[in-house]
Design a protein around this motif. Structure first.
Motif, mmCIF file in Angstrom:
data_model
loop_
_atom_site.group_PDB
_atom_site.id
_atom_site.type_symbol
_atom_site.label_atom_id
_atom_site.label_comp_id
_atom_site.label_asym_id
_atom_site.label_seq_id
_atom_site.Cartn_x
_atom_site.Cartn_y
_atom_site.Cartn_z
ATOM 1 N N LEU A 138 0.862 -1.182 0.000
ATOM 2 C CA LEU A 138 0.000 0.000 0.000
ATOM 3 C C LEU A 138 0.897 1.230 0.000
ATOM 4 C CD1 LEU A 138 -2.612 -1.039 2.733
ATOM 5 C CD2 LEU A 138 -2.580 -1.609 0.284
ATOM 6 N N VAL A 139 0.667 2.133 -0.928
ATOM 7 C CA VAL A 139 1.483 3.335 -1.058
ATOM 8 C C VAL A 139 0.655 4.543 -0.654
ATOM 9 C CG1 VAL A 139 2.922 4.725 -2.584
ATOM 10 C CG2 VAL A 139 2.756 2.249 -2.945
ATOM 11 N N ASP A 140 0.947 5.075 0.529
ATOM 12 C CA ASP A 140 0.289 6.269 1.050
ATOM 13 C C ASP A 140 -1.228 6.187 0.914
ATOM 14 O OD1 ASP A 140 1.965 8.574 2.154
ATOM 15 O OD2 ASP A 140 0.264 9.649 1.323
ATOM 16 N N GLY A 141 -1.781 5.106 1.408
ATOM 17 C CA GLY A 141 -3.223 4.942 1.345
ATOM 18 C C GLY A 141 -3.699 3.856 2.279
ATOM 19 N N GLY A 142 -5.001 3.879 2.540
ATOM 20 C CA GLY A 142 -5.611 2.904 3.438
ATOM 21 C C GLY A 142 -6.789 3.544 4.144
ATOM 22 N N PRO A 143 -7.431 2.819 5.037
ATOM 23 C CA PRO A 143 -8.586 3.373 5.757
ATOM 24 C C PRO A 143 -8.169 4.362 6.832
ATOM 25 C CG PRO A 143 -8.079 1.169 6.543
ATOM 26 C CD PRO A 143 -7.175 1.411 5.380
ATOM 27 N N GLY A 144 -9.114 5.203 7.222
ATOM 28 C CA GLY A 144 -8.861 6.123 8.320
ATOM 29 C C GLY A 144 -8.115 7.378 7.937
ATOM 30 N N LEU A 145 -7.991 7.665 6.647
ATOM 31 C CA LEU A 145 -7.277 8.863 6.226
ATOM 32 C C LEU A 145 -8.056 10.126 6.599
ATOM 33 C CD1 LEU A 145 -6.096 7.769 2.667
ATOM 34 C CD2 LEU A 145 -4.760 7.820 4.772
ATOM 35 N N SER A 146 -7.341 11.230 6.664
ATOM 36 C CA SER A 146 -7.955 12.503 7.020
ATOM 37 C C SER A 146 -9.104 12.834 6.072
ATOM 38 C CB SER A 146 -6.916 13.629 6.956
ATOM 39 O OG SER A 146 -7.547 14.881 6.951
ATOM 40 N N PRO A 147 -10.350 12.922 6.580
ATOM 41 C CA PRO A 147 -11.467 13.274 5.699
ATOM 42 C C PRO A 147 -11.317 14.675 5.124
ATOM 43 C CG PRO A 147 -12.160 13.274 8.004
ATOM 44 C CD PRO A 147 -10.787 12.699 7.967
ATOM 45 N N THR A 148 -10.685 15.574 5.883
ATOM 46 C CA THR A 148 -10.472 16.939 5.396
ATOM 47 C C THR A 148 -9.534 16.937 4.190
ATOM 48 O OG1 THR A 148 -10.771 17.838 7.618
ATOM 49 C CG2 THR A 148 -9.662 19.243 6.000
ATOM 50 N N ALA A 149 -8.440 16.191 4.305
ATOM 51 C CA ALA A 149 -7.478 16.122 3.203
ATOM 52 C C ALA A 149 -8.088 15.439 1.990
ATOM 53 C CB ALA A 149 -6.217 15.391 3.657
ATOM 54 N N SER A 150 -8.856 14.379 2.224
ATOM 55 C CA SER A 150 -9.494 13.667 1.119
ATOM 56 C C SER A 150 -10.492 14.569 0.395
ATOM 57 C CB SER A 150 -10.198 12.415 1.639
ATOM 58 O OG SER A 150 -9.269 11.513 2.210
ATOM 59 N N ALA A 151 -11.285 15.319 1.162
ATOM 60 C CA ALA A 151 -12.258 16.234 0.556
ATOM 61 C C ALA A 151 -11.542 17.332 -0.224
ATOM 62 C CB ALA A 151 -13.145 16.843 1.638
ATOM 63 N N HIS A 152 -10.416 17.773 0.299
ATOM 64 C CA HIS A 152 -9.646 18.824 -0.382
ATOM 65 C C HIS A 152 -9.164 18.339 -1.748
ATOM 66 C CE1 HIS A 152 -6.929 22.200 -0.934
ATOM 67 N NE2 HIS A 152 -5.953 21.352 -1.180
ATOM 68 N N ILE A 153 -8.732 17.078 -1.829
ATOM 69 C CA ILE A 153 -8.265 16.523 -3.105
ATOM 70 C C ILE A 153 -9.387 16.534 -4.134
ATOM 71 C CG2 ILE A 153 -7.529 14.386 -4.226
ATOM 72 C CD1 ILE A 153 -5.853 13.791 -1.756
ATOM 73 N N ARG A 154 -10.588 16.116 -3.720
ATOM 74 C CA ARG A 154 -11.725 16.116 -4.649
ATOM 75 C C ARG A 154 -12.098 17.531 -5.075
ATOM 76 N NH1 ARG A 154 -13.754 12.384 -0.917
ATOM 77 N NH2 ARG A 154 -15.291 13.904 -0.175
ATOM 78 N N GLU A 155 -12.091 18.462 -4.107
ATOM 79 C CA GLU A 155 -12.454 19.840 -4.421
ATOM 80 C C GLU A 155 -11.451 20.474 -5.386
ATOM 81 O OE1 GLU A 155 -12.630 21.581 -0.589
ATOM 82 O OE2 GLU A 155 -14.478 20.530 -0.015
ATOM 83 N N GLU A 156 -10.163 20.207 -5.162
ATOM 84 C CA GLU A 156 -9.141 20.734 -6.067
ATOM 85 C C GLU A 156 -9.304 20.162 -7.467
ATOM 86 O OE1 GLU A 156 -6.384 23.038 -5.601
ATOM 87 O OE2 GLU A 156 -7.904 23.557 -4.100
ATOM 88 N N PHE A 157 -9.662 18.897 -7.547
ATOM 89 C CA PHE A 157 -9.881 18.261 -8.838
ATOM 90 C C PHE A 157 -11.045 18.927 -9.577
ATOM 91 C CE2 PHE A 157 -12.182 14.932 -11.265
ATOM 92 C CZ PHE A 157 -11.218 14.647 -12.219
ATOM 93 N N LEU A 158 -12.129 19.193 -8.877
ATOM 94 C CA LEU A 158 -13.295 19.809 -9.510
ATOM 95 C C LEU A 158 -13.038 21.262 -9.912
ATOM 96 C CD1 LEU A 158 -16.153 18.348 -7.280
ATOM 97 C CD2 LEU A 158 -15.649 17.784 -9.670
ATOM 98 N N ARG A 159 -12.093 21.912 -9.237
ATOM 99 C CA ARG A 159 -11.764 23.296 -9.592
ATOM 100 C C ARG A 159 -10.795 23.391 -10.767
ATOM 101 N NH1 ARG A 159 -12.249 24.727 -3.845
ATOM 102 N NH2 ARG A 159 -10.090 24.100 -3.486
ATOM 103 N N LEU A 160 -10.249 22.272 -11.150
ATOM 104 C CA LEU A 160 -9.286 22.261 -12.249
ATOM 105 C C LEU A 160 -9.896 22.737 -13.560
ATOM 106 C CD1 LEU A 160 -7.259 18.910 -12.082
ATOM 107 C CD2 LEU A 160 -6.315 21.204 -12.127
#
Length: 306
Positions: A138-160
């Motif tokens: 597993l490379v920098d991933g798995g359960p229990g990750l920061s929901p804030t950071a995960s949401a930020h990744i999706r939001e940045e993607f949609l703003r692209l």
């Protein structure tokens, strides 16, 4: 399930010569999944990329491991795989697709490697693949990750911006957001991530609808359970500067999955294999040499990450 071959692709500038080919695997829902392959068949490593990327992120690893066969699917909605008009981009859908890909590749003696979203896919697929892997990475991933950071990744993607005049225009964005990645890899990424529509018109290959895919709350429990059920060696490789897999998360992961080995790669954030490719590639090559050696080989002893 049907499989068709496509033309070989070029290796990015600065990488060692390595033959890259492509194939398409027909999966559920009538979609075609594109798979990049390097080296001999059947492959010794099955590589699953992260959110919004594609199998092309593993090219540096392939160049560093010419003695191994590697295969890297583009998850549905990513890279050169089909977009799903019904937006079925759940982890469960990706897992089902990966199983079809593994069957088409006739995998036998191999490592399963997943980054970020791909780590979740690998975790849930490990016990369902036609033949189990020798080990899971597993490379920098798995359960229990920061929901804030995960949401930020999706939001940045949609703003692209999804349309560009040239790969150089997209490269400017990558340079600003991925400062640790060596320039040759960043330049290759800017080309690989775009589809040419016209002389001065390019579009991101990733489906914008990926950004609207919410992960079901039950997936977290499924992932922890999936990790407990993995009976082969398990390695977590995290970027020392990762905003998702921080030290506190890593401590919880080690406490809940005590059988896992953990390696931190310095000078790397979330995109470990791109941020510090020399160290990541060396670590994976050493791990493959030990885990794909005859059973009963000595356990992994990785030198301190640099």
């Amino acid at each position: 399930m049907t499989v068709s071959m496509s033309d070989p692709s070029a290796v990015p500038a600065g990488a060692a010569p390595v033959r890259e080919a492509g194939m398409r695997v027909q999966v559920g829902d009538g979609l075609g999944v594109h798979v990049r392959t390097w080296g001999e068949r059947p492959p010794s490593l099955l590589l699953v990329h992260g959110f919004s990327h594609g199998g092309f992120v593993w090219r540096s690893l392939a160049a560093a491991m010419p003695e191994y066969g590697l295969a890297a699917p583009d998850l549905r909605g990513h890279g050169d795989s089909d977009h799903d008009p019904s937006r079925r981009y759940s982890i469960a859908a990706h897992v089902s697709d990966l199983i079809e890909v593994a069957r088409a590749l006739d995998l036998r003696d191999y490592l399963l490697v997943g980054h970020s979203l791909g780590a979740s896919v690998a975790t849930l697929a490990a016990q369902r693949l036609p033949r189990p892997p020798r080990a899971v990475v597993l490379v920098d991933g798995g359960p229990g990750l920061s929901p804030t950071a995960s949401a930020h990744i999706r939001e940045e993607f949609l703003r692209l911006k999804f349309r560009y005049r040239s790969p150089d225009e997209y490269l400017e964005y990558l340079q600003a957001t991925m400062p640790l990645v060596p320039p040759p890899l960043l330049q290759a990424l800017a080309v690989d991530a775009l589809e040419r529509l016209g002389p001065e018109e390019f579009r991101l290959k990733a489906d914008r609808a990926l950004g609207y895919q919410d992960q079901a709350a039950s997936v977290e429990d499924e992932l922890w359970q999936g990790l407990r059920e993995i009976r082969v060696p398990l390695l977590l490789v995290r970027g020392a500067a990762s905003a998702l897999c921080g030290k506190r998360w890593c401590e919880e992961f080690s406490a809940r999955v005590p059988q896992a080995e953990v390696e931190s790669v310095q000078r790397a954030g979330h995109a470990v294999m791109l941020d510090n490719p020399s160290r990541f590639n060396a670590l994976l090559r050493q791990y493959a040499a030990q885990r794909l050696a005859p059973r009963g080989a000595a356990p992994l002893h990785v030198q301190e990450a640099v």
